[in-house]
Design an enzyme around this catalytic site. Structure first.
Site: not given
Length: 187
Positions: A59-60
């Site tokens: 996600s990051e």
């Protein structure tokens, strides 16, 4: 049908067949893992679900070690430099140089330590941990105290920050997806 369109159509049909059958190879291609050993090592060391670490990294940064956010978060787990300095002091880490957040091993170690810290702070509540990883524990505590958000999975839509709301949904999605696709043997 022209040959280019025909090839694209055949490729689309083949991909559909693979996806409908749930072929592990296709799912692993869609949800790859980089730095698997580093993730597993840190997850075991800090007693953190490796699927959570994977979901945060996906996600990051999408597994890109050189990613820097608009707000200044750095590396695989997108750690803010101030937070990293605090973690390094608390955990007594010994970074090799000033660029340690770009080092995948160190970034995973710092980020996983922080996830463990948040898991302890929120008594293992994954939803609150993920929200705090994104917005910070101060914001999450404020939302909980003022009852803007209950902290439950069913009320993610009530998270006051749209970015955090979407982040929590995305991390939970990846967490569930990686858990279904991979089977880590933790020792």
């Amino acid at each position: 049908m022209k040959s280019g369109k025909r090839a694209a159509f055949i490729l689309l049909v083949l991909m559909s067949v693979f996806l409908l059958q749930g072929t592990p190879m296709v799912w692993k291609w869609m949800y790859p893992i980089k730095y698997q050993q580093e993730i597993l090592t840190a997850a075991i060391k800090y007693n953190v679900d490796p699927y959570l670490v994977l979901a945060v990294i996906r996600s990051e940064s999408g597994f890109k070690t050189d990613r820097v956010s608009k707000k200044g978060a750095v590396g695989l787990m997108q750690i803010m430099p101030d937070t990293a300095e605090w973690i390094v002091t608390q955990a007594k880490f010994q970074p090799k140089d000033e660029q340690y957040l770009y080092d995948p091993v160190m970034n995973i170690e710092i980020g996983t330590w922080y996830l463990n810290f948040l898991l302890n702070r929120y008594e293992g509540d994954l939803i609150k941990v993920v929200a705090a990883y994104n917005a910070g524990p101060g914001k999450v505590n404020g939302w909980l105290t003022t009852e803007q958000w209950s902290g439950h999975r069913e009320t993610i839509e009530d998270i006051p920050f749209g970015e955090t709301r979407q982040y929590v949904q995305r991390v939970l999605y990846y967490h569930d997806r990686y858990k279904r696709i991979y089977d880590f043997q933790l020792r």
